[in-house]
Enzyme design. Structure first.
Site, PDB file in Angstrom:
ATOM      1  N   CYS A   1       9.133  22.828  18.937  1.00 12.67           N
ATOM      2  CA  CYS A   1      10.548  22.454  19.070  1.00 12.67           C
ATOM      3  C   CYS A   1      11.142  22.395  17.662  1.00 12.67           C
ATOM      4  O   CYS A   1      10.429  22.508  16.663  1.00 12.67           O
ATOM      5  CB  CYS A   1      10.666  21.094  19.749  1.00 12.67           C
ATOM      6  SG  CYS A   1       9.870  19.773  18.800  1.00 12.67           S
TER       7      CYS A   1
ATOM      8  N   CYS B   1      11.926  13.295  13.273  1.00 11.73           N
ATOM      9  CA  CYS B   1      12.783  14.190  14.057  1.00 11.73           C
ATOM     10  C   CYS B   1      14.170  13.555  14.197  1.00 11.73           C
ATOM     11  O   CYS B   1      14.277  12.368  14.526  1.00 11.73           O
ATOM     12  CB  CYS B   1      12.176  14.402  15.438  1.00 11.73           C
ATOM     13  SG  CYS B   1      13.288  15.266  16.556  1.00 11.73           S
TER      14      CYS B   1
ATOM     15  N   GLU C   1       5.584   7.004  17.766  1.00 11.64           N
ATOM     16  CA  GLU C   1       7.049   6.954  17.940  1.00 11.64           C
ATOM     17  C   GLU C   1       7.500   5.583  18.438  1.00 11.64           C
ATOM     18  O   GLU C   1       8.506   5.042  17.982  1.00 11.64           O
ATOM     19  CB  GLU C   1       7.511   8.040  18.921  1.00 11.64           C
ATOM     20  CG  GLU C   1       9.032   8.113  18.992  1.00 11.64           C
ATOM     21  CD  GLU C   1       9.556   9.050  20.062  1.00 11.64           C
ATOM     22  OE1 GLU C   1      10.620   8.744  20.626  1.00 11.64           O
ATOM     23  OE2 GLU C   1       8.913  10.088  20.335  1.00 11.64           O
TER      24      GLU C   1
ATOM     25  N   THR D   1      11.106   9.691  23.151  1.00  8.13           N
ATOM     26  CA  THR D   1      11.744  10.987  23.415  1.00  8.13           C
ATOM     27  C   THR D   1      10.848  11.973  24.173  1.00  8.13           C
ATOM     28  O   THR D   1      11.319  13.010  24.616  1.00  8.13           O
ATOM     29  CB  THR D   1      12.170  11.665  22.090  1.00  8.13           C
ATOM     30  OG1 THR D   1      10.995  11.893  21.293  1.00  8.13           O
ATOM     31  CG2 THR D   1      13.171  10.828  21.324  1.00  8.13           C
TER      32      THR D   1
ATOM     33  N   CYS E   1      14.214  14.049  24.670  1.00 10.08           N
ATOM     34  CA  CYS E   1      14.795  15.142  23.891  1.00 10.08           C
ATOM     35  C   CYS E   1      14.900  16.426  24.714  1.00 10.08           C
ATOM     36  O   CYS E   1      14.194  16.618  25.701  1.00 10.08           O
ATOM     37  CB  CYS E   1      14.011  15.348  22.600  1.00 10.08           C
ATOM     38  SG  CYS E   1      12.609  16.450  22.749  1.00 10.08           S
TER      39      CYS E   1
ATOM     40  N   SER F   1      -1.116  14.158  22.105  1.00 10.07           N
ATOM     41  CA  SER F   1       0.288  14.573  22.163  1.00 10.07           C
ATOM     42  C   SER F   1       0.898  14.109  23.479  1.00 10.07           C
ATOM     43  O   SER F   1       0.522  14.586  24.551  1.00 10.07           O
ATOM     44  CB  SER F   1       0.380  16.104  22.058  1.00 10.07           C
ATOM     45  OG  SER F   1       1.626  16.555  22.533  1.00 10.07           O
TER      46      SER F   1
ATOM     47  N   SER G   1       4.215  20.568  19.907  1.00 13.42           N
ATOM     48  CA  SER G   1       3.603  20.659  18.568  1.00 13.42           C
ATOM     49  C   SER G   1       2.480  21.696  18.526  1.00 13.42           C
ATOM     50  O   SER G   1       1.702  21.738  17.578  1.00 13.42           O
ATOM     51  CB  SER G   1       3.094  19.281  18.114  1.00 13.42           C
ATOM     52  OG  SER G   1       2.416  18.621  19.155  1.00 13.42           O
TER      53      SER G   1
END
Length: 316
Positions: free
Chosen positions: A17, A101, A131, A170, A200, A228, A273
């Site tokens: 992304c 980000c 995050e 996100t 996101c 992830s 990712s």
């Protein structure tokens, strides 16, 4: 002996992304500007292949700021960091670059704005995820309460039910989050939500592509790392959307061939990712065993691009 036929449905969008792209570029540009070593606090993105590649170029990955010398640049990962981290870097007069980000930064700004307006925050996210730690660390202790499930909503203890707002990680599952938001709104009718969805665009788009692909596939592989969040959500979304078998693989060497015996159709996607070279590697592994036809399943086009910080755009 002729190979059995296999149709591969390839999800689009998939893989990198704009936030991941930018974070990797930040490390590469920092190495160009300041030379090696450049320190990176936490994995820049959740992918071992990417991290190993940057390490080979001179990036040093550390867990905490304490592991960095004062005289070398340090980069903060795409997942974001608690406010205390850049404050400590500034106190030590370190050169630092924030690769958070911009869509995560938007959530940080939102949380701070609600806090200034006297609202207590509820965050929908996964405990221990970088995050979540970064977002909760934007505000003083106790000002952000974490909920992970609909069940958590029933038990969360708030200061004042009339003065609440919520934000989300996100990279969550769009459907799971909708259920948690509904539970929050039912229990706390006055709760304030984000102006625009926190999940996101890339997470949403990749999940939509999987939903379109899953009912047509006998099995599905998600190329991504086990740590992830968005990759793990893609596996869950695929299963829920009707695919009988979905597996997360980091590389082609992780494919469980026995579980895939007898398939005629296969869905392939990649977390935000995971680089495209790993997707190609997986497809090549199937070409060795099957007569492969690839069909693109495209549900959205992405043209989002984020600028790198100004410090990297000016000469040393």
């Amino acid at each position: 002996m002729s190979k059995p036929p296999l149709t591969i449905y390839l999800a689009a969008p998939r893989g990198f992304c704009a936030g991941v792209d930018r974070a990797i570029k930040i490390v590469e540009m920092a190495l160009e500007k300041w030379g090696a070593p450049v320190y990176v606090r936490h994995e820049i993105v959740h992918n071992r292949f990417v991290v190993d590649d940057l390490r080979a170029k001179g990036a040093v990955f550390v867990e905490e700021l304490d592991d960095c010398p004062n005289d070398r640049p340090v980069i903060f990962s795409a997942h974001g960091v608690p406010k205390a981290v850049p404050a400590e870097a500034a106190r030590r007069e370190m050169v630092y670059v924030d690769a958070t980000c911009p869509l995560v930064s938007k959530v940080h700004i939102e949380a701070a704005r609600h806090h200034e307006n006297g609202l207590q925050m509820i965050m929908i996210g996964h405990a221990g995820h970088p995050e979540t730690i970064g977002t909760m660390g934007q505000l003083p202790e106790g000002e952000v309460l974490l909920v992970e499930t609909v069940e958590d909503v029933a038990h969360v203890e708030v200061r004042d039910p009339a003065r609440l707002a919520f934000v989300t990680q996100t990279t969550l599952s769009v459907d799971d989050t909708a259920d948690i938001v509904a539970a929050l709104q039912e229990r706390f009718p006055a709760i304030v939500g984000p102006h625009k969805e926190d999940i996101c665009y890339a997470t949403t788009n990749r999940q939509e592509a999987v939903k379109a692909m899953a009912p047509r596939a006998d099995a599905m592989l998600v190329v991504g790392a086990p740590n992830s969040s968005n990759s793990k959500r893609l596996v869950e979304v695929g299963t829920r959307a009707g695919c009988p078998y979905a597996q997360l693989v980091q590389r082609a060497t992780d494919i469980d061939w026995r579980a895939l015996e007898g398939i005629a159709t296969l869905g392939i996607t990649a977390g935000a990712s995971a680089p495209e070279v790993l997707v190609d590697e997986v497809i090549d592994a199937f070409r060795d065993r099957y007569d492969v036809t690839v069909e693109l399943v495209e549900t959205a086009k992405e043209d989002v691009e984020f600028k790198v910080p100004r410090v990297l755009r000016i000469p040393a």
